[in-house]
Scaffold this motif. Structure first.
Motif, PDB file in Angstrom:
ATOM      1  N   LEU A 117      41.094 -48.597 -51.532  1.00 53.32           N
ATOM      2  CA  LEU A 117      42.172 -47.828 -52.122  1.00 53.32           C
ATOM      3  C   LEU A 117      41.662 -46.511 -52.710  1.00 53.32           C
ATOM      4  CD1 LEU A 117      44.310 -50.605 -53.831  1.00 53.32           C
ATOM      5  CD2 LEU A 117      44.923 -49.268 -51.813  1.00 53.32           C
ATOM      6  N   LYS A 118      40.479 -46.535 -53.286  1.00 53.49           N
ATOM      7  CA  LYS A 118      39.907 -45.324 -53.870  1.00 53.49           C
ATOM      8  C   LYS A 118      39.396 -44.368 -52.800  1.00 53.49           C
ATOM      9  CE  LYS A 118      38.317 -46.871 -58.386  1.00 53.49           C
ATOM     10  NZ  LYS A 118      37.140 -47.146 -59.210  1.00 53.49           N
ATOM     11  N   ASN A 119      38.618 -44.862 -51.848  1.00 52.27           N
ATOM     12  CA  ASN A 119      37.899 -44.007 -50.927  1.00 52.27           C
ATOM     13  C   ASN A 119      38.679 -43.676 -49.658  1.00 52.27           C
ATOM     14  OD1 ASN A 119      35.712 -43.950 -52.699  1.00 52.27           O
ATOM     15  ND2 ASN A 119      34.954 -45.889 -51.892  1.00 52.27           N
ATOM     16  N   GLU A 120      39.356 -44.646 -49.057  1.00 53.62           N
ATOM     17  CA  GLU A 120      40.026 -44.400 -47.785  1.00 53.62           C
ATOM     18  C   GLU A 120      41.480 -43.922 -48.007  1.00 53.62           C
ATOM     19  OE1 GLU A 120      39.686 -47.621 -45.005  1.00 53.62           O
ATOM     20  OE2 GLU A 120      37.543 -47.840 -45.398  1.00 53.62           O
ATOM     21  N   ALA A 121      42.239 -44.669 -48.804  1.00 47.74           N
ATOM     22  CA  ALA A 121      43.636 -44.316 -48.997  1.00 47.74           C
ATOM     23  C   ALA A 121      43.819 -43.236 -50.068  1.00 47.74           C
ATOM     24  CB  ALA A 121      44.439 -45.551 -49.394  1.00 47.74           C
ATOM     25  N   LYS A 122      42.852 -43.114 -50.947  1.00 52.85           N
ATOM     26  CA  LYS A 122      42.858 -42.121 -52.037  1.00 52.85           C
ATOM     27  C   LYS A 122      44.136 -42.214 -52.883  1.00 52.85           C
ATOM     28  CE  LYS A 122      39.679 -38.921 -49.891  1.00 52.85           C
ATOM     29  NZ  LYS A 122      38.507 -39.683 -50.068  1.00 52.85           N
ATOM     30  N   VAL A 123      44.505 -43.453 -53.223  1.00 58.78           N
ATOM     31  CA  VAL A 123      45.672 -43.657 -54.075  1.00 58.78           C
ATOM     32  C   VAL A 123      45.276 -44.044 -55.501  1.00 58.78           C
ATOM     33  CG1 VAL A 123      47.263 -44.234 -52.224  1.00 58.78           C
ATOM     34  CG2 VAL A 123      45.943 -46.048 -53.288  1.00 58.78           C
ATOM     35  N   LEU A 124      44.020 -44.368 -55.714  1.00 60.12           N
ATOM     36  CA  LEU A 124      43.558 -44.696 -57.064  1.00 60.12           C
ATOM     37  C   LEU A 124      42.577 -43.656 -57.544  1.00 60.12           C
ATOM     38  CD1 LEU A 124      43.023 -48.563 -56.923  1.00 60.12           C
ATOM     39  CD2 LEU A 124      44.922 -47.315 -57.870  1.00 60.12           C
TER      40      LEU A 124
END
Length: 124
Positions: A117-124
């Motif tokens: 979620l942090k690195n790929e989707a960049k939502v966190l």
């Protein structure tokens, strides 16, 4: 939705969900119930007004009146008899299927989920 669509297509002003209607010469006052109380709008005629259930008390037909109505002849009219054209004015330009969804992935742990979620989707 029919009243709103008719008003938009014909370019006329509209009063929706009317619980009280007062006509005065070339003006009409439409009162409707909103979240904060009552709202009254004044429209110039001609206008499209849609009503609410609280506008009036419906009259119910009595059995003798229903029997009389069954005996009356029914005039059948076509839209052309009334000078109305029913041809569609909507042109279909193109139809496309929606994009196919990509398959999801399974993660092994909460830490892996948070990392994605942090690195790929960049939502966190």
């Amino acid at each position: 939705q029919t009243g709103q669509m008719l008003a938009a297509l014909s370019g006329l002003s509209q009063g929706t969900f009317a619980s009280e209607v007062v006509v005065d010469n070339d003006k009409v006052q439409v009162t409707r119930e909103i979240d904060g109380g009552l709202q009254t709008v004044e429209l110039t005629l001609p206008a499209i007004v849609t009503t609410d259930l609280r506008l009036n008390e419906p009259r119910y037909a009595k059995l003798p009146d229903i029997m009389k109505a069954k005996k009356k002849p029914m005039d059948i009219k076509t839209p052309a008899d009334l000078g109305v054209e029913v041809a569609s004015k909507v042109t279909l330009l193109k139809v496309e299927s929606p994009a196919e969804r990509k398959g999801g992935i399974k993660v092994g742990s909460v830490d892996e989920l948070v990392d994605k979620l942090k690195n790929e989707a960049k939502v966190l």
